[in-house]
Design a protein around this motif. Structure first.
Motif, PDB file in Angstrom:
ATOM      1  N   THR A  53       0.833  -1.207   0.000  1.00 57.75           N
ATOM      2  CA  THR A  53       0.000   0.000   0.000  1.00 57.75           C
ATOM      3  C   THR A  53       0.859   1.245   0.000  1.00 57.75           C
ATOM      4  O   THR A  53       1.838   1.341   0.754  1.00 57.75           O
ATOM      5  N   ILE A  54       0.492   2.173  -0.851  1.00 55.35           N
ATOM      6  CA  ILE A  54       1.104   3.498  -0.854  1.00 55.35           C
ATOM      7  C   ILE A  54       0.067   4.463  -0.298  1.00 55.35           C
ATOM      8  O   ILE A  54      -1.055   4.562  -0.829  1.00 55.35           O
ATOM      9  N   THR A  55       0.422   5.152   0.741  1.00 58.44           N
ATOM     10  CA  THR A  55      -0.475   6.120   1.371  1.00 58.44           C
ATOM     11  C   THR A  55      -0.213   7.510   0.793  1.00 58.44           C
ATOM     12  O   THR A  55       0.948   7.862   0.552  1.00 58.44           O
ATOM     13  N   ALA A  56      -1.268   8.249   0.572  1.00 56.08           N
ATOM     14  CA  ALA A  56      -1.138   9.620   0.054  1.00 56.08           C
ATOM     15  C   ALA A  56      -0.253   9.634  -1.187  1.00 56.08           C
ATOM     16  O   ALA A  56       0.829  10.244  -1.201  1.00 56.08           O
ATOM     17  N   SER A  57      -0.699   8.961  -2.227  1.00 49.65           N
ATOM     18  CA  SER A  57       0.115   8.787  -3.430  1.00 49.65           C
ATOM     19  C   SER A  57       0.525  10.137  -4.031  1.00 49.65           C
ATOM     20  O   SER A  57      -0.160  11.161  -3.871  1.00 49.65           O
ATOM     21  N   GLN A  58       1.655  10.100  -4.716  1.00 53.05           N
ATOM     22  CA  GLN A  58       2.194  11.288  -5.376  1.00 53.05           C
ATOM     23  C   GLN A  58       2.454  10.950  -6.846  1.00 53.05           C
ATOM     24  O   GLN A  58       2.606   9.785  -7.206  1.00 53.05           O
ATOM     25  N   VAL A  59       2.545  11.974  -7.655  1.00 50.35           N
ATOM     26  CA  VAL A  59       2.785  11.770  -9.097  1.00 50.35           C
ATOM     27  C   VAL A  59       4.068  10.974  -9.325  1.00 50.35           C
ATOM     28  O   VAL A  59       4.153  10.126 -10.220  1.00 50.35           O
ATOM     29  N   VAL A  60       5.066  11.187  -8.476  1.00 49.34           N
ATOM     30  CA  VAL A  60       6.346  10.480  -8.635  1.00 49.34           C
ATOM     31  C   VAL A  60       6.232   8.992  -8.348  1.00 49.34           C
ATOM     32  O   VAL A  60       7.156   8.222  -8.635  1.00 49.34           O
ATOM     33  N   ASP A  61       5.104   8.565  -7.788  1.00 49.99           N
ATOM     34  CA  ASP A  61       4.889   7.134  -7.550  1.00 49.99           C
ATOM     35  C   ASP A  61       4.464   6.410  -8.828  1.00 49.99           C
ATOM     36  O   ASP A  61       4.402   5.179  -8.852  1.00 49.99           O
ATOM     37  N   SER A  62       4.178   7.142  -9.887  1.00 50.78           N
ATOM     38  CA  SER A  62       3.773   6.526 -11.148  1.00 50.78           C
ATOM     39  C   SER A  62       4.897   5.644 -11.666  1.00 50.78           C
ATOM     40  O   SER A  62       6.025   6.102 -11.884  1.00 50.78           O
ATOM     41  N   ALA A  63       4.585   4.369 -11.849  1.00 52.67           N
ATOM     42  CA  ALA A  63       5.594   3.390 -12.257  1.00 52.67           C
ATOM     43  C   ALA A  63       4.899   2.045 -12.412  1.00 52.67           C
ATOM     44  O   ALA A  63       3.712   1.900 -12.130  1.00 52.67           O
ATOM     45  N   VAL A  64       5.671   1.055 -12.840  1.00 56.75           N
ATOM     46  CA  VAL A  64       5.203  -0.330 -12.798  1.00 56.75           C
ATOM     47  C   VAL A  64       5.780  -0.973 -11.550  1.00 56.75           C
ATOM     48  O   VAL A  64       6.983  -0.860 -11.282  1.00 56.75           O
ATOM     49  N   PHE A 101       9.170 -13.153 -10.794  1.00 54.52           N
ATOM     50  CA  PHE A 101       8.407 -11.916 -10.820  1.00 54.52           C
ATOM     51  C   PHE A 101       6.987 -12.140 -11.314  1.00 54.52           C
ATOM     52  O   PHE A 101       6.734 -13.011 -12.149  1.00 54.52           O
ATOM     53  N   GLY A 102       6.061 -11.302 -10.829  1.00 55.80           N
ATOM     54  CA  GLY A 102       4.755 -11.196 -11.443  1.00 55.80           C
ATOM     55  C   GLY A 102       4.858 -10.348 -12.699  1.00 55.80           C
ATOM     56  O   GLY A 102       5.932  -9.869 -13.060  1.00 55.80           O
ATOM     57  N   LYS A 103       3.712 -10.150 -13.357  1.00 58.31           N
ATOM     58  CA  LYS A 103       3.726  -9.381 -14.589  1.00 58.31           C
ATOM     59  C   LYS A 103       3.693  -7.880 -14.353  1.00 58.31           C
ATOM     60  O   LYS A 103       3.820  -7.098 -15.298  1.00 58.31           O
ATOM     61  N   GLY A 104       3.511  -7.489 -13.120  1.00 54.26           N
ATOM     62  CA  GLY A 104       3.561  -6.074 -12.789  1.00 54.26           C
ATOM     63  C   GLY A 104       2.210  -5.394 -12.830  1.00 54.26           C
ATOM     64  O   GLY A 104       1.285  -5.831 -13.534  1.00 54.26           O
ATOM     65  N   THR A 105       2.106  -4.335 -12.044  1.00 56.62           N
ATOM     66  CA  THR A 105       0.924  -3.471 -12.047  1.00 56.62           C
ATOM     67  C   THR A 105       1.379  -2.061 -12.379  1.00 56.62           C
ATOM     68  O   THR A 105       2.252  -1.509 -11.689  1.00 56.62           O
ATOM     69  N   LYS A 106       0.808  -1.498 -13.416  1.00 54.62           N
ATOM     70  CA  LYS A 106       1.157  -0.139 -13.804  1.00 54.62           C
ATOM     71  C   LYS A 106       0.301   0.851 -13.028  1.00 54.62           C
ATOM     72  O   LYS A 106      -0.927   0.839 -13.132  1.00 54.62           O
ATOM     73  N   LEU A 107       0.956   1.666 -12.225  1.00 54.79           N
ATOM     74  CA  LEU A 107       0.254   2.658 -11.413  1.00 54.79           C
ATOM     75  C   LEU A 107       0.427   4.040 -12.033  1.00 54.79           C
ATOM     76  O   LEU A 107       1.551   4.468 -12.292  1.00 54.79           O
ATOM     77  N   SER A 108      -0.662   4.705 -12.271  1.00 52.50           N
ATOM     78  CA  SER A 108      -0.646   6.086 -12.762  1.00 52.50           C
ATOM     79  C   SER A 108      -1.271   6.969 -11.702  1.00 52.50           C
ATOM     80  O   SER A 108      -2.420   6.751 -11.308  1.00 52.50           O
ATOM     81  N   VAL A 109      -0.509   7.946 -11.242  1.00 54.56           N
ATOM     82  CA  VAL A 109      -1.007   8.887 -10.248  1.00 54.56           C
ATOM     83  C   VAL A 109      -1.165  10.236 -10.941  1.00 54.56           C
ATOM     84  O   VAL A 109      -0.185  10.809 -11.424  1.00 54.56           O
ATOM     85  N   LYS A 110      -2.375  10.720 -10.987  1.00 47.81           N
ATOM     86  CA  LYS A 110      -2.658  11.963 -11.699  1.00 47.81           C
ATOM     87  C   LYS A 110      -2.765  13.126 -10.722  1.00 47.81           C
ATOM     88  O   LYS A 110      -3.267  12.955  -9.615  1.00 47.81           O
ATOM     89  N   PRO A 111      -2.290  14.299 -11.135  1.00 48.07           N
ATOM     90  CA  PRO A 111      -2.340  15.459 -10.232  1.00 48.07           C
ATOM     91  C   PRO A 111      -3.767  15.953 -10.034  1.00 48.07           C
ATOM     92  O   PRO A 111      -4.667  15.648 -10.805  1.00 48.07           O
TER      93      PRO A 111
END
Lengths: 118, 119
Positions: free
Chosen positions: B78-89, B109-119
């Protein structure tokens, strides 16, 4: 120490050519791993070294692939007679394992070499 | 056989939202290790957190926390209070037990989850 380095960062080659990649691990690390990552997938294990000894190879590592780690320092990965299916990101990682095991084996990755076979 | 499944392919959140990335693993080993790595657009895999199989205590490190449950073979992040810089796989990975000079230690490895954090 600046971490794991890999050269070159990008390589474009024609099908049938040979290519060689280099990995310089973190200096005190005794384990070195090679992985391959294709688009949209997680890295897949290829092979690893404990010091200079190559201890395990994945079935993904065909006989066209060879890896060395002379003197237990840097490592090279060579692909002979490249095929278009070899196009991928090749990742190197290193870690430090205590004698007797029990380490977490946190692996630190380099930036990768992106290979494109035309 | 060892396997890691990340069912979430892509997640999109707005900045400051909390986000949980799921990971389910399979292994026959009694001792094993679990990891989370982040791969930003630059491509380099960055180690985030690790856990061993005999320590189910969940922890918090800054904005990161993880929930390890052996009963369900899950290792969620879990990422709390996500930030734009957290955008990654984000990749979850599994490693078997280690013996010095032995034949294990590679990461699955798993196949990954792509996280997009929008401002």
């Amino acid at each position: 120490d600046t971490g794991v380095s890999q050269n070159p960062r990008h390589k474009i080659t024609k099908r049938g050519q040979n290519v060689t990649f280099r990995c310089d691990p973190i200096s005190e690390h005794n384990r070195l791993y090679w992985y391959r990552q294709t688009l949209g997938q997680g890295p897949e294990f290829l092979t690893y070294f404990q010091n200079e000894a190559q201890l395990e190879k994945s079935r993904l590592l065909s006989d066209r692939f060879s890896a060395e780690r002379p003197k237990g320092s840097f490592s090279t990965l060579e692909i002979q007679r490249t095929e278009q299916g070899d196009s991928a990101m090749y990742l190197c990682a290193s870690s430090y394992i205590l004698a007797g095991g029990g380490s977490y084996n946190e692996q630190f990755f380099g930036p990768g070499t992106r290979l494109t076979v035309l | 056989a060892q396997k890691v499944t990340q069912a979430q392919t892509e997640i999109s959140v707005v900045e400051k939202e909390d986000v949980t990335l799921d990971c389910v693993y399979e292994t026959r080993d009694t001792t094993y290790y679990l990891f989370w790595y982040k791969q930003p657009p630059s491509g380099e895999l960055v180690f985030l957190i690790r856990r061993n199989s005999f320590d189910e205590q969940n922890e918090i490190s800054g904005r990161y926390s993880w929930n390890f449950q052996k009963s369900t073979s899950s290792f969620n992040f879990t990422i709390t209070a996500s930030q734009v810089v957290d955008s990654a796989v984000y990749f979850c990975a599994l490693s078997g037990s280690l013996n010095y000079g032995g034949s294990q230690g590679n990461l699955i490895f798993g196949k990954g989850t792509k996280l997009s954090v929008k401002p």
